[in-house]
Design an enzyme around this catalytic site. Sequence first.
Site, PDB file in Angstrom:
ATOM      1  CD  GLN A  41      -3.630  -4.396   6.370  1.00 38.91           C
ATOM      2  OE1 GLN A  41      -3.715  -3.303   5.719  1.00 38.91           O
ATOM      3  NE2 GLN A  41      -3.861  -5.435   5.777  1.00 38.91           N
ATOM      4  CG  ASP A  66      -9.725  -0.502   5.164  1.00 37.60           C
ATOM      5  OD1 ASP A  66      -9.513  -0.566   3.846  1.00 37.60           O
ATOM      6  OD2 ASP A  66      -8.946  -0.598   5.808  1.00 37.60           O
ATOM      7  CE  LYS A  69      -3.729  -2.135   2.358  1.00 41.03           C
ATOM      8  NZ  LYS A  69      -4.499  -2.555   3.540  1.00 41.03           N
TER       9      LYS A  69
HETATM   10  N1  GUN Z   1      -6.746  -7.189   5.788  1.00 38.87           N
HETATM   11  C1  GUN Z   1      -7.011  -7.767   4.606  1.00 38.87           C
HETATM   12  N2  GUN Z   1      -7.244  -6.918   3.660  1.00 38.87           N
HETATM   13  C2  GUN Z   1      -7.352  -5.974   4.408  1.00 38.87           C
HETATM   14  C3  GUN Z   1      -8.098  -4.487   3.745  1.00 38.87           C
HETATM   15  O1  GUN Z   1      -8.319  -4.407   2.766  1.00 38.87           O
HETATM   16  N3  GUN Z   1      -7.899  -3.527   4.575  1.00 38.87           N
HETATM   17  C4  GUN Z   1      -7.610  -3.572   5.963  1.00 38.87           C
HETATM   18  N4  GUN Z   1      -7.462  -2.695   6.831  1.00 38.87           N
HETATM   19  N5  GUN Z   1      -7.023  -4.692   6.352  1.00 38.87           N
HETATM   20  C5  GUN Z   1      -6.990  -5.662   5.605  1.00 38.87           C
END
Ligand code: GUN
Length: 280
Positions: A95, A118, A51
Amino acid sequence: MKIIDGKLIANEIKKDLIKEVLKLKETNIIPGLGIILVGHNEASEIYVRNKIKVCEELGIKATLYRYNDKNTDEEIIAKIKELNNDRNIDGILVQSPLPNKFDENKIISYINPSKDVDGFGTYNLGALFSDNEQIIAATPLGILKMLDYINVSISGKNVVVIGSSIIVGRPMAAALLNRGATVTIAHSQTKNLQAVTKQADILIVAIGHAKFITDEYIKEGAIVIDVGTNRIDNKLYGDVDFDKVSPKCSYITKVPGGVGPMTIIMLLSNLIIAAKRREK
Ligand code: GUN
Protein backbone atom coordinates in the site's frame (compact mmCIF):
# COMPACT_ATOMS: atom_id res chain seq x y z
CA MET A 1 -25.51 15.65 -18.95
CA LYS A 2 -25.36 12.05 -17.80
CA ILE A 3 -23.68 10.64 -14.72
CA ILE A 4 -21.35 7.64 -15.09
CA ASP A 5 -22.32 5.61 -12.02
CA GLY A 6 -19.17 3.84 -10.81
CA LYS A 7 -21.00 2.11 -7.99
CA LEU A 8 -23.46 0.53 -10.41
CA ILE A 9 -20.78 -0.57 -12.89
CA ALA A 10 -18.59 -1.92 -10.07
CA ASN A 11 -21.55 -3.92 -8.71
CA GLU A 12 -22.14 -5.51 -12.12
CA ILE A 13 -18.47 -6.48 -12.40
CA LYS A 14 -18.54 -7.75 -8.81
CA LYS A 15 -21.36 -10.20 -9.63
CA ASP A 16 -19.23 -11.63 -12.46
CA LEU A 17 -16.17 -11.88 -10.22
CA ILE A 18 -18.13 -13.77 -7.54
CA LYS A 19 -19.02 -16.37 -10.21
CA GLU A 20 -15.38 -16.55 -11.33
CA VAL A 21 -14.21 -17.20 -7.76
CA LEU A 22 -16.81 -19.96 -7.36
CA LYS A 23 -15.54 -21.59 -10.57
CA LEU A 24 -11.97 -21.40 -9.29
CA LYS A 25 -13.04 -22.99 -6.01
CA GLU A 26 -14.35 -25.99 -7.97
CA THR A 27 -10.72 -26.55 -9.00
CA ASN A 28 -9.58 -26.09 -5.37
CA ILE A 29 -8.12 -22.64 -6.02
CA ILE A 30 -8.92 -19.87 -3.54
CA PRO A 31 -7.45 -16.61 -4.88
CA GLY A 32 -4.94 -15.25 -2.37
CA LEU A 33 -3.89 -11.61 -1.90
CA GLY A 34 -0.98 -10.55 0.32
CA ILE A 35 -1.25 -6.94 1.49
CA ILE A 36 1.73 -5.15 2.96
CA LEU A 37 0.85 -2.07 5.01
CA VAL A 38 3.62 0.02 6.49
CA GLY A 39 2.91 2.64 9.17
CA HIS A 40 -0.49 4.14 9.99
CA ASN A 41 -1.33 6.55 7.17
CA GLU A 42 -5.00 7.32 7.76
CA ALA A 43 -6.08 7.08 4.11
CA SER A 44 -4.10 3.83 3.64
CA GLU A 45 -5.79 2.28 6.69
CA ILE A 46 -9.19 3.04 5.11
CA TYR A 47 -8.17 1.76 1.65
CA VAL A 48 -6.75 -1.47 3.07
CA ARG A 49 -9.76 -2.07 5.31
CA ASN A 50 -12.03 -1.64 2.28
CA LYS A 51 -9.90 -3.94 0.12
CA ILE A 52 -10.06 -6.69 2.76
CA LYS A 53 -13.83 -6.23 3.12
CA VAL A 54 -14.43 -6.63 -0.63
CA CYS A 55 -12.08 -9.65 -0.71
CA GLU A 56 -14.27 -11.27 1.96
CA GLU A 57 -17.42 -10.51 -0.06
CA LEU A 58 -15.88 -12.16 -3.13
CA GLY A 59 -14.47 -15.23 -1.37
CA ILE A 60 -10.84 -14.15 -1.81
CA LYS A 61 -8.36 -14.85 0.99
CA ALA A 62 -6.61 -11.59 1.92
CA THR A 63 -3.73 -11.66 4.39
CA LEU A 64 -2.44 -8.41 5.90
CA TYR A 65 1.21 -8.00 6.89
CA ARG A 66 1.88 -4.92 8.99
CA TYR A 67 5.20 -3.12 9.32
CA ASN A 68 6.23 0.13 10.94
CA ASP A 69 9.05 2.68 11.04
CA LYS A 70 11.20 0.33 13.11
CA ASN A 71 11.30 -2.21 10.27
CA THR A 72 13.72 -2.04 7.33
CA ASP A 73 13.49 -2.29 3.52
CA GLU A 74 15.17 -5.71 3.82
CA GLU A 75 12.52 -7.10 6.17
CA ILE A 76 9.74 -6.09 3.78
CA ILE A 77 11.67 -7.45 0.79
CA ALA A 78 12.13 -10.77 2.65
CA LYS A 79 8.32 -11.00 3.06
CA ILE A 80 7.82 -10.21 -0.64
CA LYS A 81 10.27 -12.99 -1.58
CA GLU A 82 8.38 -15.41 0.68
CA LEU A 83 5.05 -14.43 -0.92
CA ASN A 84 6.55 -14.70 -4.44
CA ASN A 85 7.25 -18.37 -3.63
CA ASP A 86 3.91 -19.06 -1.94
CA ARG A 87 1.65 -21.02 -4.30
CA ASN A 88 -1.44 -19.88 -2.42
CA ILE A 89 -0.68 -16.21 -3.08
CA ASP A 90 -1.67 -14.85 -6.51
CA GLY A 91 -1.17 -11.15 -5.86
CA ILE A 92 1.02 -8.98 -3.66
CA LEU A 93 0.46 -5.30 -3.02
CA VAL A 94 2.38 -2.77 -1.03
CA GLN A 95 0.00 0.00 0.00
CA SER A 96 1.36 3.35 -1.13
CA PRO A 97 2.68 5.70 0.19
CA LEU A 98 5.30 4.18 2.48
CA PRO A 99 6.82 6.30 5.27
CA ASN A 100 9.77 8.36 3.93
CA LYS A 101 12.55 6.16 5.28
CA PHE A 102 11.58 3.29 2.94
CA ASP A 103 12.64 3.00 -0.72
CA GLU A 104 9.25 2.30 -2.28
CA ASN A 105 10.47 1.74 -5.85
CA LYS A 106 13.13 -0.70 -4.69
CA ILE A 107 10.67 -2.64 -2.51
CA ILE A 108 8.06 -2.90 -5.28
CA SER A 109 10.71 -4.09 -7.76
CA TYR A 110 10.95 -7.36 -5.79
CA ILE A 111 7.33 -8.33 -6.48
CA ASN A 112 7.19 -11.03 -9.16
CA PRO A 113 5.60 -9.28 -12.21
CA SER A 114 2.95 -12.02 -12.48
CA LYS A 115 1.87 -11.24 -8.87
CA ASP A 116 2.14 -7.44 -9.24
CA VAL A 117 -1.66 -6.98 -9.26
CA ASP A 118 -1.29 -3.22 -8.72
CA GLY A 119 0.71 -3.01 -11.95
CA PHE A 120 3.15 -0.52 -10.39
CA GLY A 121 6.30 -2.56 -11.04
CA THR A 122 8.73 -1.62 -13.79
CA TYR A 123 7.92 -4.73 -15.87
CA ASN A 124 4.17 -4.12 -15.98
CA LEU A 125 4.57 -0.37 -16.53
CA GLY A 126 7.14 -1.00 -19.28
CA ALA A 127 4.87 -3.55 -20.95
CA LEU A 128 2.00 -1.05 -20.84
CA PHE A 129 4.16 1.71 -22.35
CA SER A 130 5.33 -0.57 -25.14
CA ASP A 131 1.72 -1.44 -26.06
CA ASN A 132 2.12 -4.98 -24.72
CA GLU A 133 -0.39 -4.66 -21.87
CA GLN A 134 -0.05 -7.18 -19.06
CA ILE A 135 -1.34 -6.01 -15.67
CA ILE A 136 -2.79 -2.48 -15.77
CA ALA A 137 -3.12 -0.52 -12.51
CA ALA A 138 -6.62 -0.68 -11.02
CA THR A 139 -7.62 2.99 -11.23
CA PRO A 140 -6.78 3.49 -14.93
CA LEU A 141 -8.32 0.08 -15.66
CA GLY A 142 -11.51 1.14 -13.86
CA ILE A 143 -11.64 4.37 -15.88
CA LEU A 144 -11.23 2.41 -19.13
CA LYS A 145 -14.18 0.21 -18.03
CA MET A 146 -16.27 3.32 -17.33
CA LEU A 147 -15.50 4.77 -20.77
CA ASP A 148 -16.32 1.39 -22.28
CA TYR A 149 -19.62 1.33 -20.42
CA ILE A 150 -20.81 4.58 -22.06
CA ASN A 151 -19.63 3.28 -25.44
CA VAL A 152 -17.31 6.17 -26.18
CA SER A 153 -14.72 5.59 -28.85
CA ILE A 154 -11.31 6.64 -27.49
CA SER A 155 -9.49 6.56 -30.82
CA GLY A 156 -8.73 10.05 -32.13
CA LYS A 157 -10.07 11.83 -29.05
CA ASN A 158 -8.13 14.59 -27.30
CA VAL A 159 -7.62 13.31 -23.78
CA VAL A 160 -6.04 15.41 -21.05
CA VAL A 161 -4.91 13.63 -17.89
CA ILE A 162 -4.08 15.94 -14.99
CA GLY A 163 -1.60 14.20 -12.67
CA SER A 164 1.58 12.29 -13.47
CA SER A 165 1.61 9.64 -10.71
CA ILE A 166 2.48 5.98 -11.15
CA ILE A 167 -0.87 5.09 -9.59
CA VAL A 168 -3.07 7.04 -12.04
CA GLY A 169 -1.65 9.57 -14.53
CA ARG A 170 1.19 7.70 -16.21
CA PRO A 171 -0.50 4.31 -16.72
CA MET A 172 -3.75 6.08 -17.68
CA ALA A 173 -1.97 8.08 -20.40
CA ALA A 174 -0.19 4.99 -21.76
CA ALA A 175 -3.39 2.91 -21.87
CA LEU A 176 -5.22 5.72 -23.71
CA LEU A 177 -2.36 6.12 -26.17
CA ASN A 178 -2.56 2.37 -26.85
CA ARG A 179 -6.24 2.93 -27.73
CA GLY A 180 -5.51 5.70 -30.24
CA ALA A 181 -6.14 8.83 -28.17
CA THR A 182 -4.10 12.02 -28.51
CA VAL A 183 -2.91 12.28 -24.93
CA THR A 184 -1.61 15.19 -22.89
CA ILE A 185 -0.36 14.73 -19.34
CA ALA A 186 -0.66 17.97 -17.37
CA HIS A 187 0.78 18.37 -13.88
CA SER A 188 1.74 20.93 -11.24
CA GLN A 189 4.36 22.57 -13.53
CA THR A 190 1.99 22.93 -16.48
CA LYS A 191 1.58 26.52 -17.64
CA ASN A 192 -1.87 27.86 -18.50
CA LEU A 193 -3.70 24.71 -17.46
CA GLN A 194 -7.07 26.07 -18.58
CA ALA A 195 -5.87 26.43 -22.17
CA VAL A 196 -4.73 22.78 -22.07
CA THR A 197 -7.85 21.33 -20.44
CA LYS A 198 -10.17 23.27 -22.75
CA GLN A 199 -8.87 21.11 -25.62
CA ALA A 200 -10.03 17.94 -23.89
CA ASP A 201 -12.83 15.79 -25.29
CA ILE A 202 -12.13 13.60 -22.26
CA LEU A 203 -10.66 15.17 -19.10
CA ILE A 204 -9.30 12.90 -16.37
CA VAL A 205 -8.50 14.73 -13.15
CA ALA A 206 -6.17 13.38 -10.45
CA ILE A 207 -4.82 16.48 -8.74
CA GLY A 208 -5.59 15.96 -5.06
CA HIS A 209 -7.15 19.37 -4.51
CA ALA A 210 -10.87 19.59 -3.68
CA LYS A 211 -13.13 21.27 -6.30
CA PHE A 212 -10.10 22.62 -8.22
CA ILE A 213 -11.64 22.19 -11.67
CA THR A 214 -14.44 24.63 -12.44
CA ASP A 215 -16.46 25.27 -15.63
CA GLU A 216 -13.68 27.57 -16.92
CA TYR A 217 -11.48 24.50 -17.50
CA ILE A 218 -14.07 22.60 -19.55
CA LYS A 219 -14.87 22.36 -23.24
CA GLU A 220 -18.62 22.21 -23.92
CA GLY A 221 -19.71 18.56 -24.19
CA ALA A 222 -16.59 17.06 -22.61
CA ILE A 223 -16.52 13.81 -20.65
CA VAL A 224 -15.09 14.47 -17.17
CA ILE A 225 -13.67 11.75 -14.93
CA ASP A 226 -12.89 12.82 -11.37
CA VAL A 227 -10.28 10.68 -9.59
CA GLY A 228 -9.98 13.00 -6.57
CA THR A 229 -10.61 11.71 -3.06
CA ASN A 230 -10.10 14.67 -0.75
CA ARG A 231 -11.30 14.04 2.79
CA ILE A 232 -12.30 17.24 4.58
CA ASP A 233 -14.06 17.03 7.98
CA ASN A 234 -14.72 13.35 7.24
CA LYS A 235 -16.55 14.16 3.99
CA LEU A 236 -15.22 13.13 0.57
CA TYR A 237 -14.76 15.71 -2.20
CA GLY A 238 -13.56 15.25 -5.76
CA ASP A 239 -11.07 17.43 -7.64
CA VAL A 240 -13.94 18.67 -9.82
CA ASP A 241 -16.52 21.23 -8.74
CA PHE A 242 -19.48 19.09 -9.80
CA ASP A 243 -22.16 21.79 -9.58
CA LYS A 244 -20.20 24.21 -11.79
CA VAL A 245 -18.83 21.65 -14.26
CA SER A 246 -21.69 19.20 -14.78
CA PRO A 247 -23.95 21.54 -16.85
CA LYS A 248 -21.17 21.78 -19.50
CA CYS A 249 -20.45 18.03 -19.76
CA SER A 250 -21.88 15.21 -21.80
CA TYR A 251 -20.86 12.73 -19.08
CA ILE A 252 -19.35 13.16 -15.64
CA THR A 253 -18.46 10.99 -12.62
CA LYS A 254 -19.37 11.84 -9.03
CA VAL A 255 -17.37 11.64 -5.83
CA PRO A 256 -18.17 9.48 -3.93
CA GLY A 257 -19.68 6.77 -6.14
CA GLY A 258 -17.55 7.30 -9.24
CA VAL A 259 -14.00 6.08 -9.82
CA GLY A 260 -13.51 4.98 -6.18
CA PRO A 261 -15.76 1.89 -6.23
CA MET A 262 -14.21 0.81 -9.55
CA THR A 263 -10.67 0.80 -8.19
CA ILE A 264 -10.98 -2.01 -5.65
CA ILE A 265 -13.05 -4.18 -7.96
CA MET A 266 -10.49 -3.84 -10.80
CA LEU A 267 -7.65 -4.72 -8.41
CA LEU A 268 -9.53 -7.90 -7.54
CA SER A 269 -10.25 -8.53 -11.22
CA ASN A 270 -6.46 -8.42 -11.78
CA LEU A 271 -6.04 -10.85 -8.88
CA ILE A 272 -8.59 -13.31 -10.23
CA ILE A 273 -6.92 -13.25 -13.67
CA ALA A 274 -3.63 -14.07 -11.88
CA ALA A 275 -5.32 -16.90 -9.92
CA LYS A 276 -6.69 -18.41 -13.13
CA ARG A 277 -3.11 -18.77 -14.38
CA ARG A 278 -2.46 -21.08 -11.42
CA GLU A 279 -4.65 -23.71 -13.13
CA LYS A 280 -2.17 -23.97 -15.97
N1 GUN B 1 -2.42 4.10 -2.64
C1 GUN B 1 -3.43 4.78 -3.24
N2 GUN B 1 -4.00 4.02 -4.19
C2 GUN B 1 -3.35 2.84 -4.19
C3 GUN B 1 -3.48 1.65 -4.95
O1 GUN B 1 -4.32 1.51 -5.86
N3 GUN B 1 -2.62 0.64 -4.64
C4 GUN B 1 -1.67 0.77 -3.67
N4 GUN B 1 -0.86 -0.26 -3.44
N5 GUN B 1 -1.51 1.86 -2.96
C5 GUN B 1 -2.35 2.89 -3.22
